[in-house]
Design a protein around this motif. Structure first.
Motif, PDB file in Angstrom:
ATOM      1  N   THR A  39     -14.701   7.057  17.052  1.00  0.00           N
ATOM      2  CA  THR A  39     -14.537   7.896  18.250  1.00  0.00           C
ATOM      3  C   THR A  39     -13.064   8.242  18.454  1.00  0.00           C
ATOM      4  OG1 THR A  39     -14.411   5.935  19.681  1.00  0.00           O
ATOM      5  CG2 THR A  39     -16.586   6.956  19.382  1.00  0.00           C
ATOM      6  N   PRO A  67     -12.066  -3.009  33.565  1.00  0.00           N
ATOM      7  CA  PRO A  67     -12.742  -3.684  32.451  1.00  0.00           C
ATOM      8  C   PRO A  67     -12.636  -2.855  31.172  1.00  0.00           C
ATOM      9  CG  PRO A  67     -14.338  -2.616  33.885  1.00  0.00           C
ATOM     10  CD  PRO A  67     -13.015  -2.460  34.546  1.00  0.00           C
ATOM     11  N   ILE A  69     -13.807  -2.080  27.003  1.00  0.00           N
ATOM     12  CA  ILE A  69     -14.946  -2.188  26.096  1.00  0.00           C
ATOM     13  C   ILE A  69     -14.653  -3.312  25.103  1.00  0.00           C
ATOM     14  CG2 ILE A  69     -16.249  -1.020  24.282  1.00  0.00           C
ATOM     15  CD1 ILE A  69     -15.807   1.588  25.847  1.00  0.00           C
ATOM     16  N   HIS A  71     -15.424  -4.840  21.590  1.00  0.00           N
ATOM     17  CA  HIS A  71     -15.959  -4.443  20.287  1.00  0.00           C
ATOM     18  C   HIS A  71     -16.381  -5.676  19.515  1.00  0.00           C
ATOM     19  CE1 HIS A  71     -13.453  -1.196  21.742  1.00  0.00           C
ATOM     20  NE2 HIS A  71     -14.067  -0.367  20.918  1.00  0.00           N
ATOM     21  N   THR A 122     -20.939  -8.000  34.423  1.00  0.00           N
ATOM     22  CA  THR A 122     -21.446  -7.219  33.285  1.00  0.00           C
ATOM     23  C   THR A 122     -20.314  -7.024  32.281  1.00  0.00           C
ATOM     24  OG1 THR A 122     -20.925  -5.196  34.474  1.00  0.00           O
ATOM     25  CG2 THR A 122     -23.214  -5.952  34.573  1.00  0.00           C
ATOM     26  N   ARG A 126     -19.734  -2.767  22.274  1.00  0.00           N
ATOM     27  CA  ARG A 126     -20.006  -1.731  21.275  1.00  0.00           C
ATOM     28  C   ARG A 126     -19.728  -2.267  19.883  1.00  0.00           C
ATOM     29  NH1 ARG A 126     -17.897   3.126  18.608  1.00  0.00           N
ATOM     30  NH2 ARG A 126     -15.657   3.102  19.036  1.00  0.00           N
ATOM     31  N   PRO A 147      -9.212  -0.581  24.797  1.00  0.00           N
ATOM     32  CA  PRO A 147      -9.285   0.753  25.384  1.00  0.00           C
ATOM     33  C   PRO A 147      -8.691   1.743  24.378  1.00  0.00           C
ATOM     34  CG  PRO A 147      -7.333  -0.338  26.188  1.00  0.00           C
ATOM     35  CD  PRO A 147      -7.999  -1.295  25.211  1.00  0.00           C
ATOM     36  N   SER A 188     -16.890   6.858  23.160  1.00  0.00           N
ATOM     37  CA  SER A 188     -18.306   6.509  23.079  1.00  0.00           C
ATOM     38  C   SER A 188     -19.049   6.883  24.365  1.00  0.00           C
ATOM     39  CB  SER A 188     -18.449   5.006  22.830  1.00  0.00           C
ATOM     40  OG  SER A 188     -17.860   4.273  23.889  1.00  0.00           O
ATOM     41  N   ILE A 190     -21.287   5.762  27.330  1.00  0.00           N
ATOM     42  CA  ILE A 190     -21.494   4.458  27.983  1.00  0.00           C
ATOM     43  C   ILE A 190     -22.778   4.507  28.790  1.00  0.00           C
ATOM     44  CG2 ILE A 190     -20.558   2.699  29.541  1.00  0.00           C
ATOM     45  CD1 ILE A 190     -17.793   3.774  29.049  1.00  0.00           C
ATOM     46  N   ARG A 202     -20.946   7.466  31.162  1.00  0.00           N
ATOM     47  CA  ARG A 202     -19.969   8.394  30.582  1.00  0.00           C
ATOM     48  C   ARG A 202     -20.621   9.094  29.401  1.00  0.00           C
ATOM     49  NH1 ARG A 202     -14.466   6.068  27.918  1.00  0.00           N
ATOM     50  NH2 ARG A 202     -15.856   5.443  26.221  1.00  0.00           N
ATOM     51  N   PRO A 233     -15.415  -0.382  37.773  1.00  0.00           N
ATOM     52  CA  PRO A 233     -15.141   0.357  36.557  1.00  0.00           C
ATOM     53  C   PRO A 233     -15.525   1.822  36.672  1.00  0.00           C
ATOM     54  CG  PRO A 233     -17.182  -0.851  36.371  1.00  0.00           C
ATOM     55  CD  PRO A 233     -16.553  -1.275  37.655  1.00  0.00           C
ATOM     56  N   GLY A 234     -15.151   2.563  35.670  1.00  0.00           N
ATOM     57  CA  GLY A 234     -15.560   3.959  35.615  1.00  0.00           C
ATOM     58  C   GLY A 234     -14.381   4.866  35.420  1.00  0.00           C
ATOM     59  N   ASP A 336      -8.378   6.092  31.845  1.00  0.00           N
ATOM     60  CA  ASP A 336      -9.354   5.087  31.432  1.00  0.00           C
ATOM     61  C   ASP A 336     -10.152   4.564  32.596  1.00  0.00           C
ATOM     62  OD1 ASP A 336      -8.545   4.623  28.547  1.00  0.00           O
ATOM     63  OD2 ASP A 336      -6.675   4.565  29.652  1.00  0.00           O
TER      64      ASP A 336
HETATM   65  O1  TXA Z   1     -14.920   5.229  22.166  1.00  0.00           O
HETATM   66  C1  TXA Z   1     -14.555   4.382  22.974  1.00  0.00           C
HETATM   67  O2  TXA Z   1     -15.319   3.940  23.864  1.00  0.00           O
HETATM   68  C2  TXA Z   1     -13.112   3.888  22.883  1.00  0.00           C
HETATM   69  C3  TXA Z   1     -12.962   3.177  21.559  1.00  0.00           C
HETATM   70  C4  TXA Z   1     -11.608   2.563  21.375  1.00  0.00           C
HETATM   71  O3  TXA Z   1     -13.987   2.222  21.415  1.00  0.00           O
HETATM   72  N1  TXA Z   1     -12.780   3.027  23.976  1.00  0.00           N
HETATM   73  C5  TXA Z   1     -12.628   3.466  25.250  1.00  0.00           C
HETATM   74  O4  TXA Z   1     -12.290   2.477  26.136  1.00  0.00           O
HETATM   75  O5  TXA Z   1     -12.768   4.629  25.587  1.00  0.00           O
HETATM   76  P1  TXA Z   1     -11.645   2.756  27.557  1.00  0.00           P
HETATM   77  O6  TXA Z   1     -11.096   1.470  28.052  1.00  0.00           O
HETATM   78  O7  TXA Z   1     -10.682   3.898  27.475  1.00  0.00           O
HETATM   79  O8  TXA Z   1     -12.861   3.139  28.456  1.00  0.00           O
HETATM   80  C6  TXA Z   1     -13.736   2.118  28.845  1.00  0.00           C
HETATM   81  C7  TXA Z   1     -14.616   2.573  29.967  1.00  0.00           C
HETATM   82  C8  TXA Z   1     -13.886   2.617  31.300  1.00  0.00           C
HETATM   83  O9  TXA Z   1     -14.260   3.793  31.994  1.00  0.00           O
HETATM   84  C9  TXA Z   1     -14.425   1.352  31.982  1.00  0.00           C
HETATM   85  O10 TXA Z   1     -14.392   1.450  33.375  1.00  0.00           O
HETATM   86  C10 TXA Z   1     -15.834   1.276  31.441  1.00  0.00           C
HETATM   87  O11 TXA Z   1     -15.685   1.620  30.094  1.00  0.00           O
HETATM   88  N2  TXA Z   1     -16.377  -0.085  31.518  1.00  0.00           N
HETATM   89  C11 TXA Z   1     -15.924  -1.206  30.936  1.00  0.00           C
HETATM   90  N3  TXA Z   1     -16.647  -2.286  31.306  1.00  0.00           N
HETATM   91  C12 TXA Z   1     -17.605  -1.832  32.153  1.00  0.00           C
HETATM   92  C13 TXA Z   1     -18.664  -2.447  32.888  1.00  0.00           C
HETATM   93  N4  TXA Z   1     -18.884  -3.748  32.845  1.00  0.00           N
HETATM   94  N5  TXA Z   1     -19.448  -1.652  33.640  1.00  0.00           N
HETATM   95  C14 TXA Z   1     -19.230  -0.309  33.697  1.00  0.00           C
HETATM   96  N6  TXA Z   1     -18.235   0.342  33.030  1.00  0.00           N
HETATM   97  C15 TXA Z   1     -17.434  -0.417  32.282  1.00  0.00           C
END
Ligand code: TXA
Ligand code: MG
Length: 350
Positions: A39, A67, A69, A71, A122, A126, A147, A188, A190, A202, A233-234, A336
Motif C-alpha cells: 500500500t 492507535p 496498525i 502488522h 480493540t 494486517r 503508520p 489499506s 480498514i 476507511r 481513532p480514525g 493519520d
Molecule cells: O496501508 C496502511 O494501512 C499503512 C501501511 C503502512 O500498512 N498504514 C497506515 O497506518 O495507513 P496509519 O497509522 O497511517 O493509519 C492507521 C489508521 C488510523 O486512522 C487509526 O486511527 C486507525 O487506523 N486505527 C488503528 N487502530 C484502530 C482501532 N483499534 N480502531 C479503529 N481504528 C483504528
C-alpha cells in the motif's frame, strides 16, 4: 532498554535478504525501520515495546497518541493478539496477505504495548503482502506497529525517496529499506469487525464491493475522530494534504490560471497536467495518486485541480484521499487520524 546510539542512523539499504536481516535486528533492538508494503511505506517498531513505539510518534511529529496498525506475519500471529471471529476469518481467508486491516477485540493476554493501541480494547491488524514486509516480519519475529512513513499532515510515501525527502536527517529513523514503488499506492481498507455489524472505517486498497461479496453488506463508518473526538481513532477531515491548495471534481474547462491539473482517462496531453491513468484504470490511478500529488506540489503552482474520479472500486479510496487533501487546512489537518497544528505554508497562494 535500548541503546539507540548503537543502532544505525538513517541508513538506506536496498531490500536484500541481508539488509532485511539487519533491519529485523534493529526492530528487535527497539529501533525504527521504514519499509515498503504493497500500500504505502510504513515506519515500523516492535509493537510490544512501548518505548520504541513512542519514538514513532516523536519522529512523525504526531501531537497525539493515536492507535497504529499492527502488522503481523500471518493469521496465526494475529490470533495471539486479537480474538478472531467468523467474519474476521472469512475476510482474512479472502484478503490476507493484502491491503485489508481488521479491527478486532484485543486479547486479554495480548503482548502488545498499550502505546501501539492507544489503550483501546480493540486492535487494527494486517498481514501485508509485500515480500519485503513479509520477510521483515518473519525475521523480526515480533508484531510491527507501523503508520505511514510521512510527517504528520503530509502525503503518505509510496517510494523510499519520499521517506528520505520527508526526514532529511533521519530524525531517529534507523534504517530505510528500499523495495521500490508500492504497487497499490493508497493505504489499506480498514474494517471494524469487532462488533455485530461490520463497519468500513476507511476505504482503501481492497474495494468495499469485494468485501461485501464475501461477508454481505457493510455499514459505512464514520470514525469517531471524523466527529472531532480526537481521543478515539480514525481520521480527521483534512488529511494527506499537499502544501498547495487542491480543488476536486473540476472539469478541464474549469481549470483556473496558475493551477496544475490531475486528470483521468483518455485525454490530450496538456501543459501542467498529469494523468492518473490514461486508460481510465482505477488501480493504476490509485498507484499514481500520491506520487503525482507530490510531483505537482511545488512552489509557483497556485493549486492542483483534479477532475472527477468515478466513485467505485478503488475510486472510493482515491476520492476519500482527495476529499481529505482538499479539506480546509489550519483547523484540524491530519495525516493519520490525529489533529495537526496550523501550518502557514499550507495557505500561501502564489
Ligand atoms: O496501508 C496502511 O494501512 C499503512 C501501511 C503502512 O500498512 N498504514 C497506515 O497506518 O495507513 P496509519 O497509522 O497511517 O493509519 C492507521 C489508521 C488510523 O486512522 C487509526 O486511527 C486507525 O487506523 N486505527 C488503528 N487502530 C484502530 C482501532 N483499534 N480502531 C479503529 N481504528 C483504528
Ligand atoms: Mg498515515
Amino acid at each position: 532498554m535500548t541503546d539507540a546510539n548503537a543502532l544505525p542512523n538513517f541508513e538506506v539499504f536496498e531490500a536484500t535478504p541481508d539488509a532485511i536481516r539487519q533491519a529485523a535486528a534493529v526492530i528487535r533492538a527497539g529501533g525504527l525501520v521504514a519499509f515498503p508494503t504493497e500500500t504505502v511505506y510504513g515506519l515500523g517498531a516492535d509493537a510490544t515495546n512501548g518505548e520504541a513505539v513512542a519514538r514513532i510518534f516523536e519522529v512523525k511529529d504526531r501531537p497525539t497518541f493515536n492507535p497504529l496498525i499492527v502488522h503481523v506475519a500471518d493469521e496465526t500471529q494475529a490470533g495471539q493478539l486479537v480474538d478472531f471471529n467468523e467474519t474476521a476469518q472469512k475476510l482474512a481467508f479472502a484478503f490476507w496477505p493484502g491491503a485489508l486491516t481488521l479491527v478486532l477485540k484485543r486479547r486479554d493476554d495480548s503482548p502488545l504495548s498499550l502505546v501501539a493501541t492507544a489503550g483501546l480494547d480493540t486492535v487494527a491488524v494486517r498481514v501485508p503482502a509485500h515480500p519485503t514486509a513479509q520477510a521483515l516480519l518473519a525475521a523480526a519475529g515480533v508484531p510491527i506497529a507501523a503508520p505511514s512513513a510521512n510527517r504528520s499532515g503530509y502525503i503518505s510515501p509510496t517510494q523510499a525517496i519520499h521517506v528520505l525527502m520527508q526526514f532529511k536527517d533521519g530524525q531517529g529513523i534507523n534504517v530505510v529499506l528500499d523495495g521500490g514503488a508500492c504497487a497499490i499506492g493508497v493505504e489499506s481498507t480498514i474494517i471494524d469487525v469487532s462488533g455485530d455489524t461490520p463497519t468500513l472505517l476507511r476505504p482503501g486498497g481492497v474495494p468495499v464491493e469485494d468485501i461485501e461479496a464475501v461477508i454481505g453488506p457493510v455499514a459505512i463508518g464514520h470514525t469517531p475522530s471524523d466527529d472531532g473526538d480526537i481521543k478515539a481513532p480514525g481520521q480527521l477531515k483534512s488529511h494527506y494534504a499537499p502544501s498547495i491548495p487542491i480543488r476536486i471534481n473540476v472539469k478541464p474547462e474549469e481549470r483556473q490560471r496558475g493551477e496544475s491539473m490531475l486528470t483521468f482517462g483518455p485525454d490530450m496531453p496538456r501543459r501542467g497536467t498529469l494523468n492518473l491513468s490514461k486508460k481510465g484504470d482505477l488501480r493504476e490511478a490509485a498507484a499514481n495518486l500520491f506520487t503525482m500529488m507530490r510531483a505537482l506540489d511545488m512552489p509557483g503552482i497556485r493549486g492542483i485541480a483534479v477532475v472527477p474520479i468515478p466513485n467505485e472500486g478503488l475510486g472510493r479510496a482515491i476520492n476519500d484521499r482527495l476529499q481529505r487533501a482538499a479539506a480546509p487546512k489550519g483547523v484540524e489537518t491530519d495525516a493519520d487520524g490525529e489533529p495537526k497544528y496550523f501550518d502557514p505554508i499550507g495557505i500561501i497562494e502564489i
